[in-house]
Design a protein around this motif. Structure first.
Motif, PDB file in Angstrom:
ATOM      1  N   CYS A   1      -0.606   7.399 -14.338  1.00  0.00           N
ATOM      2  CA  CYS A   1      -0.786   5.967 -13.294  1.00  0.00           C
ATOM      3  C   CYS A   1      -0.827   4.940 -14.324  1.00  0.00           C
ATOM      4  CB  CYS A   1      -1.060   5.648 -12.634  1.00  0.00           C
ATOM      5  SG  CYS A   1      -0.616   7.001 -11.030  1.00  0.00           S
ATOM      6  N   ALA A   2      -1.931   4.794 -15.612  1.00  0.00           N
ATOM      7  CA  ALA A   2      -2.191   4.374 -16.417  1.00  0.00           C
ATOM      8  C   ALA A   2      -1.457   3.334 -17.340  1.00  0.00           C
ATOM      9  CB  ALA A   2      -3.257   4.775 -15.951  1.00  0.00           C
ATOM     10  N   ALA A   3      -0.535   4.952 -17.654  1.00  0.00           N
ATOM     11  CA  ALA A   3       0.710   4.716 -19.192  1.00  0.00           C
ATOM     12  C   ALA A   3       1.839   3.575 -17.925  1.00  0.00           C
ATOM     13  CB  ALA A   3       1.227   5.547 -19.261  1.00  0.00           C
ATOM     14  N   LEU A   4       2.095   4.060 -17.140  1.00  0.00           N
ATOM     15  CA  LEU A   4       2.908   2.823 -16.224  1.00  0.00           C
ATOM     16  C   LEU A   4       2.867   1.976 -15.326  1.00  0.00           C
ATOM     17  CD1 LEU A   4       4.224   5.723 -13.535  1.00  0.00           C
ATOM     18  CD2 LEU A   4       5.481   4.499 -15.521  1.00  0.00           C
ATOM     19  N   GLY A   5       0.926   1.359 -16.114  1.00  0.00           N
ATOM     20  CA  GLY A   5       0.578   0.162 -15.704  1.00  0.00           C
ATOM     21  C   GLY A   5       0.500  -0.346 -14.252  1.00  0.00           C
ATOM     22  N   VAL A   6       0.455   0.856 -13.704  1.00  0.00           N
ATOM     23  CA  VAL A   6       0.448   0.154 -11.899  1.00  0.00           C
ATOM     24  C   VAL A   6      -1.224   0.090 -11.759  1.00  0.00           C
ATOM     25  CG1 VAL A   6      -0.110   1.921  -9.737  1.00  0.00           C
ATOM     26  CG2 VAL A   6       1.537   2.319 -11.535  1.00  0.00           C
ATOM     27  N   SER A   7      -1.629  -0.640 -10.855  1.00  0.00           N
ATOM     28  CA  SER A   7      -2.517  -1.562 -10.831  1.00  0.00           C
ATOM     29  C   SER A   7      -3.202  -0.771 -10.415  1.00  0.00           C
ATOM     30  CB  SER A   7      -2.698  -3.071 -10.236  1.00  0.00           C
ATOM     31  OG  SER A   7      -3.774  -3.420 -10.295  1.00  0.00           O
ATOM     32  N   ARG A   8      -5.000  -0.583  -9.573  1.00  0.00           N
ATOM     33  CA  ARG A   8      -5.525  -0.146  -9.066  1.00  0.00           C
ATOM     34  C   ARG A   8      -6.013  -0.573  -7.694  1.00  0.00           C
ATOM     35  NH1 ARG A   8      -8.243   4.915 -10.540  1.00  0.00           N
ATOM     36  NH2 ARG A   8      -8.351   5.413 -12.160  1.00  0.00           N
ATOM     37  N   ILE A   9      -5.643  -2.180  -8.427  1.00  0.00           N
ATOM     38  CA  ILE A   9      -6.816  -3.175  -6.466  1.00  0.00           C
ATOM     39  C   ILE A   9      -5.126  -4.185  -6.311  1.00  0.00           C
ATOM     40  CG2 ILE A   9      -8.540  -3.134  -7.619  1.00  0.00           C
ATOM     41  CD1 ILE A   9      -8.223  -5.803  -9.371  1.00  0.00           C
ATOM     42  N   GLU A  10      -3.593  -3.482  -6.671  1.00  0.00           N
ATOM     43  CA  GLU A  10      -2.648  -3.822  -6.294  1.00  0.00           C
ATOM     44  C   GLU A  10      -2.437  -4.107  -4.485  1.00  0.00           C
ATOM     45  OE1 GLU A  10       2.278  -3.719  -7.046  1.00  0.00           O
ATOM     46  OE2 GLU A  10       0.747  -2.924  -7.821  1.00  0.00           O
ATOM     47  N   ARG A  11      -2.059  -5.591  -4.502  1.00  0.00           N
ATOM     48  CA  ARG A  11      -2.197  -4.804  -2.792  1.00  0.00           C
ATOM     49  C   ARG A  11      -0.602  -4.083  -2.269  1.00  0.00           C
ATOM     50  NH1 ARG A  11      -4.512  -9.073   0.122  1.00  0.00           N
ATOM     51  NH2 ARG A  11      -3.116  -9.102   1.620  1.00  0.00           N
ATOM     52  N   PRO A  12      -1.075  -3.619  -1.330  1.00  0.00           N
ATOM     53  CA  PRO A  12       0.138  -2.870  -0.975  1.00  0.00           C
ATOM     54  C   PRO A  12       1.442  -3.992  -0.646  1.00  0.00           C
ATOM     55  CG  PRO A  12      -2.254  -1.972   0.449  1.00  0.00           C
ATOM     56  CD  PRO A  12      -1.879  -3.970   0.151  1.00  0.00           C
ATOM     57  N   ASP A  13       1.847  -3.172  -0.787  1.00  0.00           N
ATOM     58  CA  ASP A  13       3.642  -3.214  -0.287  1.00  0.00           C
ATOM     59  C   ASP A  13       3.840  -3.593   0.462  1.00  0.00           C
ATOM     60  OD1 ASP A  13       6.256  -4.311  -0.604  1.00  0.00           O
ATOM     61  OD2 ASP A  13       6.813  -2.745  -2.103  1.00  0.00           O
ATOM     62  N   HIS A  14       4.727  -4.891   1.314  1.00  0.00           N
ATOM     63  CA  HIS A  14       5.015  -4.674   2.653  1.00  0.00           C
ATOM     64  C   HIS A  14       5.992  -5.545   3.276  1.00  0.00           C
ATOM     65  CE1 HIS A  14       0.872  -3.878   4.387  1.00  0.00           C
ATOM     66  NE2 HIS A  14       0.351  -5.204   3.677  1.00  0.00           N
TER      67      HIS A  14
END
Length: 717
Positions: A47-60
């Motif tokens: 996930c870190a390598a993909l650049g996924v954010s831990r605090i990103e708001r959920p996709d609605h």
């Protein structure tokens, strides 16, 4: 547990509870092993390598209604198999702040059910139909991580990568098809404070139930072998299930079968019924045709014991067996021995020379191709002259069918026909299989020993398929047997006299193998009395006659009142395809298409499997093919005559001329390029769908974006 779900799990899971007995949540927190910790850590790194954010708001922003409908339509079969299982699973977790989720192979949620209050909470983190929960979009979570790891996965509380999902606990299991491909994921998600220790077991068993339903649906027209080491477990979710084709090949398996046998799917498909369980298709048919038959004990080569029970649709099985091998289902096939008694009941008396050819003889292999006709003429000249025959040809060209036809037309027709695939038997066992062995000859040997295939074929025909895969050390032993006409079983000092007619086959270049010291030159000349080559399907001119014959045979057991016919587009795809699997591949493609067509009289591209369709379209679009594709579809007179013949043995075949045949009722159209034909087909589908792009995309098997792009680029100017 309640109702049918409870009965399905009895004997299959070590988790039981009464009808309304509550299950206590784990009070001391979650404790899992190092493998689980490694799985979570590796997922976090991805996930870190993909650049996924831990605090990103959920996709609605889930898929729109029409796009979700397309996804659901694409996975309709998965939904239909999973929905009733999900309902039964939900009964076990109702009122526990949980939900049951079904995703497709990409991680997109296509169906969910659960407690209303928890569904509302889940929607706040976009855990709802139409949203993709792969790792790349939602970070570490049971659904996305199970898709990558391809194993059941638990993700609990703060093990989720995104902070917004820390209130969840998720247990997911991938759903696999009988060939090991991922179909989707089944998941139970709940509040992390109400984690239940038994949830993962329920999810895994539910996924297994869906897989078993899928396997039964896929292979309803072949033999299904249900087995377990404990006879009382047959019929439960813990049983292994194998799909067995008419020739004895193992073509599919459920997860229970792979776990019990300790084999991967690829390793299992290298076995046949004979090499795995030491029995034959014919023996199982004879035993289990009676509805009162009890499970049969068998023993693996390593000494492990199982109980097996075979199930099959007898009328359909008999017809398909005859279509594949030219023999009735009472006759065992690959790696089996045909007894004279079985031959007498399943085939008419072999006529005197000059009489009508018996079913399955050489005459039935004539389908209008000059190369095959030449091969048959050569064989007839040496028939019953005690001359060994070597059949050369690629895999799937019908070498065994030709060998059987030779046996049927020979003076040995009433004696056994024994087929041995040298490539499918482990190197350490092939000597014992061929020559037999005495009691205690080696570790794992059966008590009282076993009769070898050569002795079983005494008086008849021994067919050694893929002779080029025989170990060099064993070749010298075989040569000595052929010269002395005597067999000495392993562990014995006594020789047994044998009289067999030898037919060998291989797809390898034996002369090159001789130069590389991989095949004995003296054995080659001992086997090479008459060598004939079966051409691959792409080199032959009677593809269309064979298509008609196969479809006629498939229509009969299905009870169709009319014959199936492929449309012109499918015929053109067939003609320009290279058929790497030859006749065997053609039969499987048509069988799948016939099932997909259901009650429809015409086979279209919608009825073809996706992987074959992709390859065929690529072959058709190759340089030099477009001009040929525009030619009118005409059936060659010779092939047309063969197509009118009654269904008989399937023969090895190859593609026709660069013109495609036209079935009755179709007329030739003006020459068009492939691109123009594609655009016409898309416009016609959209018109027939009343302008509904979603419906048209479903019928054509392409995406809505593709339709928009094609029509936008090809608007009249």
């Amino acid at each position: 547990m309640r109702g049918p779900f409870h009965s399905a799990f009895v004997g299959g899971v070590g988790v039981r509870r009464g009808g309304d007995e509550p299950v206590r949540p784990i009070a001391s927190g979650l404790k899992l092993g190092p493998d689980h910790v490694d799985t979570i850590d590796q997922s976090h790194e991805r996930c870190a390598a993909l650049g996924v954010s831990r605090i990103e708001r959920p996709d609605h922003n889930p898929l729109g209604r029409s796009d979700l409908a397309v996804v659901r339509d694409r996975n309709l079969r998965l939904h239909d198999h999973a929905a009733p299982v999900m309902e039964m699973l939900y009964e076990q977790i109702v009122n526990t702040e949980s939900m049951v989720v079904l995703c497709d192979a990409t991680g997109t949620i296509i169906h969910s059910i659960g407690d209303d209050d928890f569904l509302a909470r889940a929607s706040k983190v976009a855990l709802q139909p139409g949203v993709n929960w792969s790792e790349s979009t939602k970070g570490t979570n049971a659904i996305g991580t199970a898709l990558i790891e391809e194993v059941p996965t638990l993700v609990h509380a703060d093990e989720h990568y995104m902070h917004a999902n820390h209130f969840l606990t998720c247990s997911a299991a991938p759903i696999l098809d009988p060939r090991g491909n991922i179909l989707g994921v089944l998941d139970v998600t709940g509040d992390h404070r109400s984690f239940h220790q038994h949830t993962m077991a329920l999810v895994k068993m539910s996924a297994r139930m869906i897989e078993n339903h899928w396997l039964t649906d896929d292979y309803r027209n072949v033999m299904r072998l249900h087995f377990h080491s404990r006879v009382e477990f047959i019929g439960t979710l813990m049983e292994g299930i194998l799909a067995v084709a008419a020739d004895g090949k193992l073509v599919g398996a459920n997860r229970g079968a792979l776990e019990q046998l300790g084999l991967s799917g690829a390793a299992l498909r290298m076995h046949s019924l004979t090499t795995l369980f030491g029995t034959t298709v014919g023996a199982l048919v004879d035993r289990f045709r009676s509805p009162l038959a009890t499970p049969m004990p068998v023993q693996l080569n390593g000494g492990r014991q199982f109980h097996i029970h075979a199930r099959f649709n007898w009328p359909v099985w008999a017809s398909l067996s005859e279509a594949v091998s030219g023999s009735t289902a009472q006759e065992p096939s690959v790696g089996t021995v045909h007894s004279p008694a079985a031959e007498a009941t399943s085939r008419p008396e072999a006529p005197a020379r000059g009489g009508a050819a018996p079913a399955g003889g050489l005459a039935q292999l004539r389908t209008g191709d000059a190369q095959v006709a030449s091969v048959i003429d050569k064989i007839r000249r040496v028939l019953d002259r005690d001359i060994p025959m070597l059949i050369l040809g690629e895999t799937g060209t019908g070498k065994e069918l030709l060998a059987r036809a030779i046996h049927v037309d020979s003076a040995r027709a009433k004696q056994p026909f024994v087929a041995v695939n040298c490539a499918s038997i482990p190197e350490t066992l092939i000597e014992a299989e061929l020559f037999g062995y005495e009691d205690g000859a080696f570790t794992g040997a059966r008590r009282k020993g076993a009769v070898g295939k050569i002795v079983q074929a005494n008086g008849g025909t021994l067919f050694l398929d893929e002779i080029g895969d025989m170990p060099v050390a064993l070749q010298a032993h075989l040569l000595r047997v052929l010269q002395e006409r005597q067999v000495t079983p392993l562990g014995s000092s006594k020789s047994v006299a044998v009289d067999v007619s030898i037919i060998c086959a291989t797809h390898r270049n034996l002369r090159e193998m001789i130069d590389q010291k991989l095949f004995r030159e003296d054995l080659f000349y001992r086997l090479n009395g008459l060598a004939v080559r079966l051409p691959p399907l792409r080199e032959r001119s009677d593809l269309l006659a064979l298509v008609r014959r196969i479809l006629d045979q498939l229509a009969e057991p299905a009870g169709r009142g009319r014959h199936l016919q492929p449309n012109a587009e499918v015929l053109q795809l067939f003609q320009h395809y290279h058929w790497p699997g030859n006749v065997r591949q053609l039969f499987n493609v048509l069988r799948t298409a016939a099932v997909m067509a259901a009650s429809e009289p015409v086979i279209t591209r919608e009825h073809l499997s996706d992987d074959f369709l992709d390859e065929a379209l690529a072959a058709q679009a190759a340089p030099g093919v477009a001009a040929a594709a525009a030619a009118p579809v005409v059936l060659p007179p010779q092939a047309a005559a063969v197509a009118a013949m009654p269904p008989a043995d399937l023969a090895p075949v190859a593609p026709a001329e660069p013109t495609a045949p036209r079935w009755s009722g179709e007329t030739a159209s003006a020459p068009k390029s492939l691109e123009e034909m594609e655009i016409d087909a898309i416009r016609r589908a959209v018109d027939e769908a009343g302008g509904n792009i979603s419906v048209a995309s479903k019928r054509l098997g392409i995406s809505r974006n593709t339709i928009y792009r094609k029509l936008r680029w090809n608007l009249p100017r």
